[in-house]
Design an enzyme around this catalytic site. Structure first.
Site, short mmCIF file in Angstrom:
data_model
loop_
_atom_site.label_atom_id
_atom_site.label_comp_id
_atom_site.label_asym_id
_atom_site.label_seq_id
_atom_site.Cartn_x
_atom_site.Cartn_y
_atom_site.Cartn_z
N THR A 171 43.01 69.80 46.02
CA THR A 171 42.85 68.57 46.80
C THR A 171 42.94 67.32 45.93
OG1 THR A 171 41.50 69.75 48.39
CG2 THR A 171 41.21 67.36 48.33
N ALA A 174 45.94 63.86 49.23
CA ALA A 174 46.47 65.16 49.66
C ALA A 174 45.32 66.11 49.96
CB ALA A 174 47.38 65.76 48.59
N GLY A 175 44.88 66.12 51.22
CA GLY A 175 43.80 67.01 51.65
C GLY A 175 44.40 68.14 52.46
N SER A 176 44.45 67.97 53.80
CA SER A 176 45.08 68.98 54.65
C SER A 176 46.56 69.14 54.31
CB SER A 176 44.94 68.59 56.13
OG SER A 176 43.60 68.75 56.53
N PHE A 203 36.93 66.24 45.10
CA PHE A 203 35.98 67.17 45.75
C PHE A 203 36.09 68.59 45.17
CE2 PHE A 203 37.35 64.61 49.74
CZ PHE A 203 36.46 63.58 49.46
N ILE A 204 36.26 68.72 43.88
CA ILE A 204 36.52 70.05 43.32
C ILE A 204 35.19 70.80 43.09
CG2 ILE A 204 37.63 71.33 41.43
CD1 ILE A 204 39.50 69.67 43.41
N GLN A 261 17.60 72.55 67.98
CA GLN A 261 17.12 72.26 69.33
C GLN A 261 15.90 73.12 69.68
OE1 GLN A 261 18.54 69.76 70.62
NE2 GLN A 261 17.53 69.69 72.61
N GLU A 290 38.34 74.72 52.46
CA GLU A 290 39.28 75.87 52.53
C GLU A 290 40.11 75.81 53.82
OE1 GLU A 290 38.21 79.57 50.81
OE2 GLU A 290 36.85 78.64 49.36
N1 COS Z 1 50.85 83.00 52.00
C1 COS Z 1 51.97 82.97 51.25
N2 COS Z 1 52.88 81.96 51.30
C2 COS Z 1 52.63 80.96 52.17
C3 COS Z 1 51.48 80.93 52.98
C4 COS Z 1 50.58 82.02 52.89
N3 COS Z 1 49.47 82.05 53.63
N4 COS Z 1 51.50 79.81 53.73
C5 COS Z 1 52.62 79.16 53.40
N5 COS Z 1 53.30 79.85 52.44
C6 COS Z 1 54.60 79.51 51.84
C7 COS Z 1 55.64 79.36 52.94
O1 COS Z 1 56.25 80.61 53.22
C8 COS Z 1 56.61 78.39 52.31
O2 COS Z 1 57.46 79.06 51.41
P1 COS Z 1 59.09 79.06 51.62
O3 COS Z 1 59.47 77.60 51.57
O4 COS Z 1 59.59 79.87 50.49
O5 COS Z 1 59.29 79.67 52.98
C9 COS Z 1 55.71 77.48 51.49
O6 COS Z 1 54.52 78.21 51.23
C10 COS Z 1 55.40 76.19 52.21
O7 COS Z 1 54.78 76.53 53.42
P2 COS Z 1 54.73 75.56 54.68
O8 COS Z 1 56.12 75.04 54.94
O9 COS Z 1 54.01 76.25 55.76
O10 COS Z 1 53.86 74.33 54.08
P3 COS Z 1 53.28 73.03 54.78
O11 COS Z 1 53.42 71.90 53.86
O12 COS Z 1 53.82 72.89 56.18
O13 COS Z 1 51.68 73.32 54.81
C11 COS Z 1 49.58 74.03 55.63
C12 COS Z 1 51.09 74.28 55.47
C13 COS Z 1 49.25 72.79 56.42
C14 COS Z 1 49.12 75.25 56.38
C15 COS Z 1 48.91 73.96 54.24
O14 COS Z 1 49.21 72.75 53.61
C16 COS Z 1 47.39 74.13 54.27
O15 COS Z 1 46.89 75.25 54.36
N6 COS Z 1 46.66 73.00 54.17
C17 COS Z 1 45.23 73.04 54.05
C18 COS Z 1 44.88 73.00 52.61
C19 COS Z 1 43.50 73.46 52.39
O16 COS Z 1 43.05 74.48 52.90
N7 COS Z 1 42.78 72.68 51.59
C20 COS Z 1 41.47 73.03 51.24
C21 COS Z 1 41.32 72.76 49.80
S1 COS Z 1 40.65 74.01 48.93
S2 COS Z 1 38.73 73.90 49.25
#
Ligand code: COS
Length: 384
Positions: free
Chosen positions: A125, A129-131, A155-156, A337, A364
């Site tokens: 994070t 760049a969060g979600s 927030f690590i 409650q 997560e």
């Molecule tokens: N396992 C393996 N590979 C994965 C995967 C998974 N669960 N999810 C995605 N990938 C791969 C995809 O296959 C894609 O690869 P290719 O380009 O080779 O096909 C690549 O990673 C990018 O995936 P995607 O296009 O789905 O990425 P997005 O940018 O659309 O993001 C989300 C997807 C929103 C789901 C992701 O950014 C996410 O999970 N965000 C939340 C982050 C989070 O949990 N933060 C908490 C911080 S840690 S406490």
């Protein structure tokens, strides 16, 4: 590796006793001092808790996912700060290395993570760049025999204590998406790595987060996780899939504790001449909480078993995280409650847990990210 049932039961019994006899009595003082006592951390090391999910060949306990969630049900029965201390080594701070590290990297770090000699942190994070994790801006450019990292992580979890950071940085500045992201193993104390002040959080006191700042931080090529560029985002997603099942199991554990506290209070507390447990409106809250916690427990066990069987559980991990973390929020709300005014007072366990569990719906991957992941996977499957 799966353990025989008797060994597992003994281990779970030991942990359960440790939680009840050692950790629960310390909850208030951990919240007040914002620190888990050193002797508790030492006991956790001796019990192998820093490496329960790490492979046995590197000194971990090598629990299967099904075994791990049963452990998390137990660890969830007390303040989440205790679990958090051991959570990153076994979860997002160690699993990237387990899944995608080179043999040299595993040999170098996993034994130290498993023994608790060092703490691992997961630095994904950022302020912007969060979600949208793939939009991260921390850069790593090649320079001679290594890389130079620049950027800020936010927030690590466990960063103030960490000895090893799995850092996600952009090695390909020509792309803005996931493919240009690589993961690096960066040791604490290297030049150019500094920490911000500890964040002051709503809850989970005793578990620490802060910024991690890279300012021309030079690391050798051997720090590149798996020795391959461009794989970092996938590593992060895989570690999070696993972590989401674990957090769901912790949510079940905390929910069960909150239900116990609520039931106990409802049986003791008298109003209108009888224990409030005898009133149907209180019973409705108890019953809803019980049913929801049971549903989440079943979901978590099922997802864990399927993962152990080799299924891709990305969608199910999202379902568990979505349901279990929202569930514990509702259970905590009902617990307050049921306790009435007493539940709003700071020395009441449910007041503290109410604030603690709020984070589960956020880190997560937020509830909304889980919804997005689940639906996207459903649509992809339907179209393939
Ligand atoms: N396992 C393996 N590979 C994965 C995967 C998974 N669960 N999810 C995605 N990938 C791969 C995809 O296959 C894609 O690869 P290719 O380009 O080779 O096909 C690549 O990673 C990018 O995936 P995607 O296009 O789905 O990425 P997005 O940018 O659309 O993001 C989300 C997807 C929103 C789901 C992701 O950014 C996410 O999970 N965000 C939340 C982050 C989070 O949990 N933060 C908490 C911080 S840690 S406490």
């Amino acid at each position: 590796m799966a353990h025989d049932q008797e060994t597992l039961n003994q281990f779970l019994d030991t942990v359960s006793r440790f939680v009840r006899e050692r950790l629960v009595p310390l909850e208030e003082s951990v919240a007040e001092t914002d620190a888990v006592p050193d002797d508790i951390a030492a006991e956790m090391r001796r019990m192998g808790l820093f490496g329960f999910a790490l492979p046995e060949e590197y000194g971990g306990l090598g629990l299967s996912m099904e075994e791990e969630v049963q452990l998390a049900f137990e660890l969830g029965q007390t303040s989440p700060a205790f679990r958090s201390l051991v959570g990153t080594n076994n979860g997002i701070g160690g699993q990237g290395l387990v899944m995608d590290g080179t043999e040299d990297q595993k040999k170098r770090y996993l034994p130290k993570l498993a023994s608790g000699e060092i703490i691992g942190a997961f630095a994904l994070t950022e302020p912007e760049a969060g979600s949208d994790a793939a939009s991260l801006r921390t850069s790593a450019y090649r320079d001679g025999a290594g890389y130079v990292l620049n950027g800020t992580k936010r927030f690590i979890t466990n960063a103030p204590e960490a000895g090893l950071f799995t850092v996600f940085a952009r090695t390909d500045p020509t792309t803005t998406g996931a493919n240009g992201v690589s993961a690096f193993l960066v040791e604490a104390g290297v030049r150019g790595l500094s920490l911000g002040k500890n964040d002051r959080k709503m809850g989970q006191r005793g578990a620490h987060t802060c910024d991690v700042i890279f300012d021309d931080c030079r690391v050798p090529s051997s720090a590149l996780l798996g020795g391959v560029e461009g794989q970092g985002f996938k590593t992060a997603m895989k570690a999070l899939d696993r972590g989401r099942i674990h957090i769901s199991a912790v949510s079940v554990g905390v929910a069960e504790r909150l239900i116990r506290e609520s039931l106990h209070y409802a049986l003791e507390r008298k109003q209108f001449g009888k224990p409030i447990a005898e009133f149907q409106l209180i019973q409705a809250m108890l019953a809803d909480s019980k049913a929801e916690a049971y549903a989440a427990r079943c979901m978590v066990m099922d997802a864990a078993r399927r993962r152990d069987a080799g299924e891709n559980v990305g969608t199910l991990a999202g379902c568990c995280k979505l349901f279990a973390t929202e569930m514990v929020g509702r259970v905590a709300d009902r617990a307050v409650q049921i306790h009435g005014g007493a539940g709003y007072i700071a020395d009441c366990a449910v007041e503290r847990l109410y604030r603690d569990v709020r984070l589960f719906r956020i880190y997560e991957g937020t509830t909304q990210i889980q919804q997005l992941v689940i639906a996207r996977n459903m649509i992809r499957e339907a179209q393939s």
